[in-house]
Scaffold this motif. Structure first.
Motif, PDB file in Angstrom:
ATOM      1  N   PHE A  83      37.988  40.121  43.794  1.00  0.00           N
ATOM      2  CA  PHE A  83      38.684  41.217  44.455  1.00  0.00           C
ATOM      3  C   PHE A  83      37.668  41.939  45.330  1.00  0.00           C
ATOM      4  CE2 PHE A  83      40.977  40.648  40.439  1.00  0.00           C
ATOM      5  CZ  PHE A  83      42.278  40.491  40.891  1.00  0.00           C
ATOM      6  N   ASP A  84      37.537  41.542  46.577  1.00  0.00           N
ATOM      7  CA  ASP A  84      36.585  42.120  47.524  1.00  0.00           C
ATOM      8  C   ASP A  84      35.169  42.146  46.946  1.00  0.00           C
ATOM      9  OD1 ASP A  84      38.456  42.434  49.582  1.00  0.00           O
ATOM     10  OD2 ASP A  84      39.092  44.366  48.785  1.00  0.00           O
ATOM     11  N   LEU A  85      34.746  43.256  46.371  1.00  0.00           N
ATOM     12  CA  LEU A  85      33.355  43.401  45.932  1.00  0.00           C
ATOM     13  C   LEU A  85      33.117  43.044  44.470  1.00  0.00           C
ATOM     14  CD1 LEU A  85      32.603  46.812  47.681  1.00  0.00           C
ATOM     15  CD2 LEU A  85      32.036  44.517  48.503  1.00  0.00           C
ATOM     16  N   ASN A  86      34.164  42.863  43.699  1.00  0.00           N
ATOM     17  CA  ASN A  86      34.024  42.586  42.267  1.00  0.00           C
ATOM     18  C   ASN A  86      34.796  41.354  41.860  1.00  0.00           C
ATOM     19  OD1 ASN A  86      32.493  44.996  41.510  1.00  0.00           O
ATOM     20  ND2 ASN A  86      34.358  46.119  42.018  1.00  0.00           N
ATOM     21  N   THR A  87      34.275  40.658  40.859  1.00  0.00           N
ATOM     22  CA  THR A  87      34.967  39.519  40.274  1.00  0.00           C
ATOM     23  C   THR A  87      35.327  39.892  38.845  1.00  0.00           C
ATOM     24  OG1 THR A  87      33.755  37.945  41.631  1.00  0.00           O
ATOM     25  CG2 THR A  87      34.809  37.079  39.657  1.00  0.00           C
ATOM     26  N   PHE A  88      36.613  39.710  38.502  1.00  0.00           N
ATOM     27  CA  PHE A  88      37.085  40.040  37.167  1.00  0.00           C
ATOM     28  C   PHE A  88      37.793  38.830  36.565  1.00  0.00           C
ATOM     29  CE2 PHE A  88      37.360  44.142  39.442  1.00  0.00           C
ATOM     30  CZ  PHE A  88      36.495  44.888  38.656  1.00  0.00           C
ATOM     31  N   THR A  89      37.752  38.737  35.235  1.00  0.00           N
ATOM     32  CA  THR A  89      38.578  37.778  34.510  1.00  0.00           C
ATOM     33  C   THR A  89      39.844  38.520  34.123  1.00  0.00           C
ATOM     34  OG1 THR A  89      36.642  36.617  33.671  1.00  0.00           O
ATOM     35  CG2 THR A  89      38.720  36.264  32.503  1.00  0.00           C
ATOM     36  N   VAL A  90      40.978  38.038  34.629  1.00  0.00           N
ATOM     37  CA  VAL A  90      42.243  38.744  34.412  1.00  0.00           C
ATOM     38  C   VAL A  90      43.302  37.803  33.847  1.00  0.00           C
ATOM     39  CG1 VAL A  90      41.818  40.463  36.205  1.00  0.00           C
ATOM     40  CG2 VAL A  90      42.972  38.358  36.795  1.00  0.00           C
ATOM     41  N   PRO A  91      44.263  38.343  33.102  1.00  0.00           N
ATOM     42  CA  PRO A  91      45.359  37.523  32.587  1.00  0.00           C
ATOM     43  C   PRO A  91      46.216  36.972  33.737  1.00  0.00           C
ATOM     44  CG  PRO A  91      45.230  39.603  31.397  1.00  0.00           C
ATOM     45  CD  PRO A  91      44.318  39.713  32.579  1.00  0.00           C
ATOM     46  N   VAL A  92      46.555  35.707  33.653  1.00  0.00           N
ATOM     47  CA  VAL A  92      47.384  35.058  34.673  1.00  0.00           C
ATOM     48  C   VAL A  92      48.718  35.782  34.822  1.00  0.00           C
ATOM     49  CG1 VAL A  92      48.597  32.920  35.271  1.00  0.00           C
ATOM     50  CG2 VAL A  92      46.282  32.811  34.353  1.00  0.00           C
ATOM     51  N   GLY A  93      49.270  36.283  33.719  1.00  0.00           N
ATOM     52  CA  GLY A  93      50.557  36.973  33.747  1.00  0.00           C
ATOM     53  C   GLY A  93      50.557  38.248  34.563  1.00  0.00           C
ATOM     54  N   GLU A  94      49.367  38.796  34.855  1.00  0.00           N
ATOM     55  CA  GLU A  94      49.282  40.020  35.647  1.00  0.00           C
ATOM     56  C   GLU A  94      49.110  39.734  37.133  1.00  0.00           C
ATOM     57  OE1 GLU A  94      46.196  42.525  34.102  1.00  0.00           O
ATOM     58  OE2 GLU A  94      47.115  42.649  32.106  1.00  0.00           O
ATOM     59  N   LEU A  95      49.107  38.463  37.506  1.00  0.00           N
ATOM     60  CA  LEU A  95      48.879  38.081  38.899  1.00  0.00           C
ATOM     61  C   LEU A  95      50.165  37.606  39.564  1.00  0.00           C
ATOM     62  CD1 LEU A  95      45.566  36.083  38.451  1.00  0.00           C
ATOM     63  CD2 LEU A  95      45.816  38.421  39.315  1.00  0.00           C
ATOM     64  N   GLU A  96      50.303  37.965  40.826  1.00  0.00           N
ATOM     65  CA  GLU A  96      51.399  37.485  41.650  1.00  0.00           C
ATOM     66  C   GLU A  96      50.769  36.669  42.775  1.00  0.00           C
ATOM     67  OE1 GLU A  96      54.528  39.357  44.878  1.00  0.00           O
ATOM     68  OE2 GLU A  96      53.633  40.659  43.382  1.00  0.00           O
ATOM     69  N   GLU A  97      51.247  35.439  42.952  1.00  0.00           N
ATOM     70  CA  GLU A  97      50.711  34.609  44.030  1.00  0.00           C
ATOM     71  C   GLU A  97      51.152  35.160  45.392  1.00  0.00           C
ATOM     72  OE1 GLU A  97      50.377  30.244  43.599  1.00  0.00           O
ATOM     73  OE2 GLU A  97      51.534  30.576  41.757  1.00  0.00           O
ATOM     74  N   VAL A  98      50.215  35.179  46.346  1.00  0.00           N
ATOM     75  CA  VAL A  98      50.524  35.603  47.724  1.00  0.00           C
ATOM     76  C   VAL A  98      50.010  34.534  48.668  1.00  0.00           C
ATOM     77  CG1 VAL A  98      50.486  38.074  47.205  1.00  0.00           C
ATOM     78  CG2 VAL A  98      48.387  36.964  47.915  1.00  0.00           C
ATOM     79  N   GLU A  99      50.575  34.517  49.853  1.00  0.00           N
ATOM     80  CA  GLU A  99      50.144  33.504  50.827  1.00  0.00           C
ATOM     81  C   GLU A  99      49.130  34.049  51.786  1.00  0.00           C
ATOM     82  OE1 GLU A  99      53.030  31.029  52.466  1.00  0.00           O
ATOM     83  OE2 GLU A  99      54.297  31.107  50.711  1.00  0.00           O
TER      84      GLU A  99
END
Length: 99
Positions: A83-99
């Protein structure tokens, strides 16, 4: 010998038991009925969906905003996302795919 842990879905068992409590006649040993139902897979948990997100995919997170997936699935349910300046490990369920 198969050492894989086998789980049951507690909600399915609860519903199954609740339905049978309201029937005045139980045929046979109630413990055998439960055991038979377990062996027939009536309480097996539903298979979780396989994540389709892969490295390079654009995603959106409610808190972190837009990002790019940097790794394959880290665990069964998380991925690393830049995410721009930071890398996080996040749950897949909290992500929405965008194009």
């Amino acid at each position: 010998m198969n050492n894989q842990v086998k789980l049951i879905d507690a909600d399915k068992l609860r519903i199954w038991l609740a339905k049978r409590m309201h029937h005045p006649r139980i045929y046979g040993d109630p413990f055998k009925c439960v055991l038979d139902a377990m062996l027939n897979g009536e309480f097996d948990p539903d298979t979780p969906p396989v994540p389709t997100i892969k490295p390079g995919d654009g995603v959106r997170h409610e808190i972190y905003g837009n990002g790019i997936v940097m790794s394959d699935v880290v665990t069964r349910t998380t991925v690393e996302v830049d995410f721009d300046l930071n890398t996080f490990t996040v749950p897949v369920g909290e992500l929405e795919e965008v194009e």
